[in-house]
Design a protein around this motif. Sequence first.
Motif, PDB file in Angstrom:
ATOM      1  N   GLU A 257     -62.671  59.170  -2.784  1.00 58.47           N
ATOM      2  CA  GLU A 257     -62.189  60.081  -0.764  1.00 58.47           C
ATOM      3  C   GLU A 257     -63.255  61.133  -0.622  1.00 58.47           C
ATOM      4  OE1 GLU A 257     -59.759  60.211  -4.050  1.00 58.47           O
ATOM      5  OE2 GLU A 257     -59.097  58.440  -3.107  1.00 58.47           O
ATOM      6  N   ALA A 258     -64.384  61.821  -1.704  1.00 56.42           N
ATOM      7  CA  ALA A 258     -64.598  62.235  -1.529  1.00 56.42           C
ATOM      8  C   ALA A 258     -65.890  61.167  -0.414  1.00 56.42           C
ATOM      9  CB  ALA A 258     -65.827  63.057  -2.394  1.00 56.42           C
ATOM     10  N   LEU A 259     -66.345  60.382  -0.140  1.00 55.18           N
ATOM     11  CA  LEU A 259     -67.312  59.398   0.427  1.00 55.18           C
ATOM     12  C   LEU A 259     -66.994  59.403   1.543  1.00 55.18           C
ATOM     13  CD1 LEU A 259     -70.047  58.484  -0.242  1.00 55.18           C
ATOM     14  CD2 LEU A 259     -69.329  56.130  -1.173  1.00 55.18           C
ATOM     15  N   THR A 260     -66.490  59.807   2.481  1.00 55.93           N
ATOM     16  CA  THR A 260     -66.234  59.696   3.868  1.00 55.93           C
ATOM     17  C   THR A 260     -67.637  59.232   4.630  1.00 55.93           C
ATOM     18  OG1 THR A 260     -66.642  62.029   4.846  1.00 55.93           O
ATOM     19  CG2 THR A 260     -64.473  61.186   3.717  1.00 55.93           C
ATOM     20  N   ASP A 261     -66.715  58.341   5.703  1.00 56.08           N
ATOM     21  CA  ASP A 261     -67.872  58.291   7.328  1.00 56.08           C
ATOM     22  C   ASP A 261     -68.854  58.982   7.014  1.00 56.08           C
ATOM     23  OD1 ASP A 261     -66.519  55.761   6.441  1.00 56.08           O
ATOM     24  OD2 ASP A 261     -65.716  55.989   8.610  1.00 56.08           O
ATOM     25  N   GLU A 262     -68.130  60.760   7.674  1.00 57.63           N
ATOM     26  CA  GLU A 262     -68.972  61.352   7.884  1.00 57.63           C
ATOM     27  C   GLU A 262     -70.022  62.493   6.811  1.00 57.63           C
ATOM     28  OE1 GLU A 262     -68.048  66.832   7.550  1.00 57.63           O
ATOM     29  OE2 GLU A 262     -66.464  65.292   8.957  1.00 57.63           O
ATOM     30  N   THR A 263     -69.422  62.291   5.147  1.00 58.62           N
ATOM     31  CA  THR A 263     -70.500  62.413   3.783  1.00 58.62           C
ATOM     32  C   THR A 263     -71.788  61.198   4.301  1.00 58.62           C
ATOM     33  OG1 THR A 263     -68.081  63.859   3.039  1.00 58.62           O
ATOM     34  CG2 THR A 263     -70.548  62.926   1.740  1.00 58.62           C
ATOM     35  N   LEU A 264     -71.757  60.173   4.609  1.00 55.46           N
ATOM     36  CA  LEU A 264     -72.220  59.063   3.821  1.00 55.46           C
ATOM     37  C   LEU A 264     -73.387  59.291   5.238  1.00 55.46           C
ATOM     38  CD1 LEU A 264     -73.609  56.170   2.813  1.00 55.46           C
ATOM     39  CD2 LEU A 264     -71.375  55.333   4.372  1.00 55.46           C
ATOM     40  N   LYS A 265     -72.909  59.975   6.132  1.00 52.55           N
ATOM     41  CA  LYS A 265     -74.053  59.721   7.849  1.00 52.55           C
ATOM     42  C   LYS A 265     -75.374  60.848   6.913  1.00 52.55           C
ATOM     43  CE  LYS A 265     -73.392  61.144  12.600  1.00 52.55           C
ATOM     44  NZ  LYS A 265     -73.006  61.465  13.354  1.00 52.55           N
ATOM     45  N   LYS A 266     -74.557  61.934   6.855  1.00 57.42           N
ATOM     46  CA  LYS A 266     -75.007  62.980   5.539  1.00 57.42           C
ATOM     47  C   LYS A 266     -75.815  62.700   5.284  1.00 57.42           C
ATOM     48  CE  LYS A 266     -71.560  66.640   7.064  1.00 57.42           C
ATOM     49  NZ  LYS A 266     -70.729  68.097   6.028  1.00 57.42           N
ATOM     50  N   ILE A 267     -75.503  61.762   4.470  1.00 59.19           N
ATOM     51  CA  ILE A 267     -76.421  61.484   2.977  1.00 59.19           C
ATOM     52  C   ILE A 267     -77.826  60.615   3.696  1.00 59.19           C
ATOM     53  CG2 ILE A 267     -76.565  59.725   0.862  1.00 59.19           C
ATOM     54  CD1 ILE A 267     -74.077  60.584   0.621  1.00 59.19           C
ATOM     55  N   LYS A 268     -77.528  60.004   4.879  1.00 57.43           N
ATOM     56  CA  LYS A 268     -78.655  59.055   5.205  1.00 57.43           C
ATOM     57  C   LYS A 268     -79.180  59.361   5.360  1.00 57.43           C
ATOM     58  CE  LYS A 268     -75.821  54.161   4.952  1.00 57.43           C
ATOM     59  NZ  LYS A 268     -75.326  53.953   6.026  1.00 57.43           N
ATOM     60  N   ALA A 269     -78.821  61.285   6.159  1.00 54.07           N
ATOM     61  CA  ALA A 269     -79.668  61.740   7.505  1.00 54.07           C
ATOM     62  C   ALA A 269     -80.766  62.351   6.369  1.00 54.07           C
ATOM     63  CB  ALA A 269     -79.201  62.677   8.374  1.00 54.07           C
ATOM     64  N   LEU A 270     -80.263  63.029   5.236  1.00 53.88           N
ATOM     65  CA  LEU A 270     -81.048  63.955   4.391  1.00 53.88           C
ATOM     66  C   LEU A 270     -81.475  63.193   3.323  1.00 53.88           C
ATOM     67  CD1 LEU A 270     -77.490  65.678   2.568  1.00 53.88           C
ATOM     68  CD2 LEU A 270     -79.754  66.631   4.084  1.00 53.88           C
ATOM     69  N   ASN A 271     -81.580  61.943   3.177  1.00 54.98           N
ATOM     70  CA  ASN A 271     -82.358  60.616   2.373  1.00 54.98           C
ATOM     71  C   ASN A 271     -83.407  60.221   3.629  1.00 54.98           C
ATOM     72  OD1 ASN A 271     -82.915  58.424   0.175  1.00 54.98           O
ATOM     73  ND2 ASN A 271     -82.716  57.426   2.128  1.00 54.98           N
ATOM     74  N   GLU A 272     -83.425  60.274   4.583  1.00 57.67           N
ATOM     75  CA  GLU A 272     -84.526  60.375   5.736  1.00 57.67           C
ATOM     76  C   GLU A 272     -85.247  61.491   5.463  1.00 57.67           C
ATOM     77  OE1 GLU A 272     -83.482  59.377   9.743  1.00 57.67           O
ATOM     78  OE2 GLU A 272     -82.478  57.816   9.255  1.00 57.67           O
ATOM     79  N   VAL A 273     -85.014  62.973   5.410  1.00 57.90           N
ATOM     80  CA  VAL A 273     -85.317  64.465   5.110  1.00 57.90           C
ATOM     81  C   VAL A 273     -87.010  63.555   3.632  1.00 57.90           C
ATOM     82  CG1 VAL A 273     -85.694  66.450   5.349  1.00 57.90           C
ATOM     83  CG2 VAL A 273     -84.256  65.182   6.765  1.00 57.90           C
ATOM     84  N   ALA A 274     -85.703  63.274   3.150  1.00 58.82           N
ATOM     85  CA  ALA A 274     -86.761  63.569   1.548  1.00 58.82           C
ATOM     86  C   ALA A 274     -87.527  62.273   1.618  1.00 58.82           C
ATOM     87  CB  ALA A 274     -85.836  63.187   0.746  1.00 58.82           C
ATOM     88  N   THR A 275     -87.342  61.073   2.259  1.00 58.86           N
ATOM     89  CA  THR A 275     -88.467  60.289   2.796  1.00 58.86           C
ATOM     90  C   THR A 275     -89.299  60.500   3.129  1.00 58.86           C
ATOM     91  OG1 THR A 275     -86.497  58.684   2.781  1.00 58.86           O
ATOM     92  CG2 THR A 275     -88.965  57.562   3.695  1.00 58.86           C
ATOM     93  N   GLN A 276     -89.364  61.659   4.412  1.00 58.17           N
ATOM     94  CA  GLN A 276     -90.986  62.058   4.659  1.00 58.17           C
ATOM     95  C   GLN A 276     -91.489  63.571   4.954  1.00 58.17           C
ATOM     96  OE1 GLN A 276     -88.717  63.504   8.388  1.00 58.17           O
ATOM     97  NE2 GLN A 276     -88.605  61.470   9.270  1.00 58.17           N
ATOM     98  N   ARG A 277     -90.893  63.532   2.730  1.00 64.14           N
ATOM     99  CA  ARG A 277     -91.383  64.501   2.273  1.00 64.14           C
ATOM    100  C   ARG A 277     -92.207  64.176   0.919  1.00 64.14           C
ATOM    101  NH1 ARG A 277     -90.357  69.580   1.258  1.00 64.14           N
ATOM    102  NH2 ARG A 277     -89.816  69.509  -1.045  1.00 64.14           N
ATOM    103  N   GLY A 278     -91.945  62.528   0.922  1.00 65.33           N
ATOM    104  CA  GLY A 278     -92.457  61.391   0.068  1.00 65.33           C
ATOM    105  C   GLY A 278     -91.863  61.887  -1.827  1.00 65.33           C
TER     106      GLY A 278
END
Length: 335
Positions: A257-278
């Motif tokens: 239940e912790a992996l809601t659509d909202e949380t997954l959306k956040k995870i993917k957006a944060l992953n993009e920031v991390a990728t930009q930081r290398g």
Amino acid sequence: MINPIYSPDSSRYDNGMKYRRCGRSGILLPEISLGLWHNFGDVNTFANSQAMAHHAFDKGITHFDLANNYGPSYGSAEETFGMIMKKSFMPYRDELFISTKAGHDMWPGPYGEWGSRKYLMTSLNQSLRRMNLDYVDIFYSHRYDPDTPLEETLQTLVDIVRQGKALYVGISKYPKAAAEFAYRYLAERDVHCLLYQGRYNIFNREPEEEGILQQAKENGTGFIAFSPLAQGLLTNRYLNGIPDDSRIAKGGFLKKEALTDETLKKIKALNEVATQRGQTLAEMALAWLLKDDMVTSVIIGASSVAQLDDNLQSIKNTKFTAEELEKINQIDSLK
């Protein structure tokens, strides 16, 4: 075949690990500490647990964080660590900073949890035997007990230090008012509260929102963060679904239940920031906690030497631009 005697890396303090002052004390802690909550129990392979502990020390991790009921089963993480002490770490005991705790459920009956003097004293004696130690470097009250008088719990911590069974004491997950009382009570008895241990990550900002971080700093107490990756949510593990070997799939503390659509959306957006930081998402999440001096150390868990190495990459870049921090905050606030 007899295992060769362990010899740590001679350059372990020159491998890039950085150390931070723990409040107003003489203690320096590594920015990354190794927690033994999972993967060091009697259900795990000893060889893998030992390999991770050895590798951590080789990389400059001097702080190993345990508790009486870590495993599973209860007590088995301390037993595993005790075997590692006996087999390889004992010659290096004075280079290690070892913690344990008591407060959560440990054994049946009215004296097997919470904050009574009987429970804390008995539990620590058991922990020392399991770990093959004469003392721990820090002993924590693992959680605030609303029923036991706080004076009883805190006086027990004072007496534990005076008996030489712990060099320092700390508190974990205490509400702000109880923490303030603890800081004052301990200081008045010349036993400084060295560390406050709290759950803190990008998804859980309670220590900053409730003033726990600032309170610890004002009292000269260090802050050490646990659950820095939100039990794996702040990694790339769940970007494409739930892996069969993940904590969610295994039905552990992290629920589906912790992996809601909202949380997954956040995870993917944060992953993009991390990728930009290398960085990987996990590396960025750990680096985010170390972005300023409010956090002394971050406790990570690991299931392999490779995963431990991945997490250690985070300390290579803990600087964030104002734009990056704002972006992370915006993502975390998404509904």
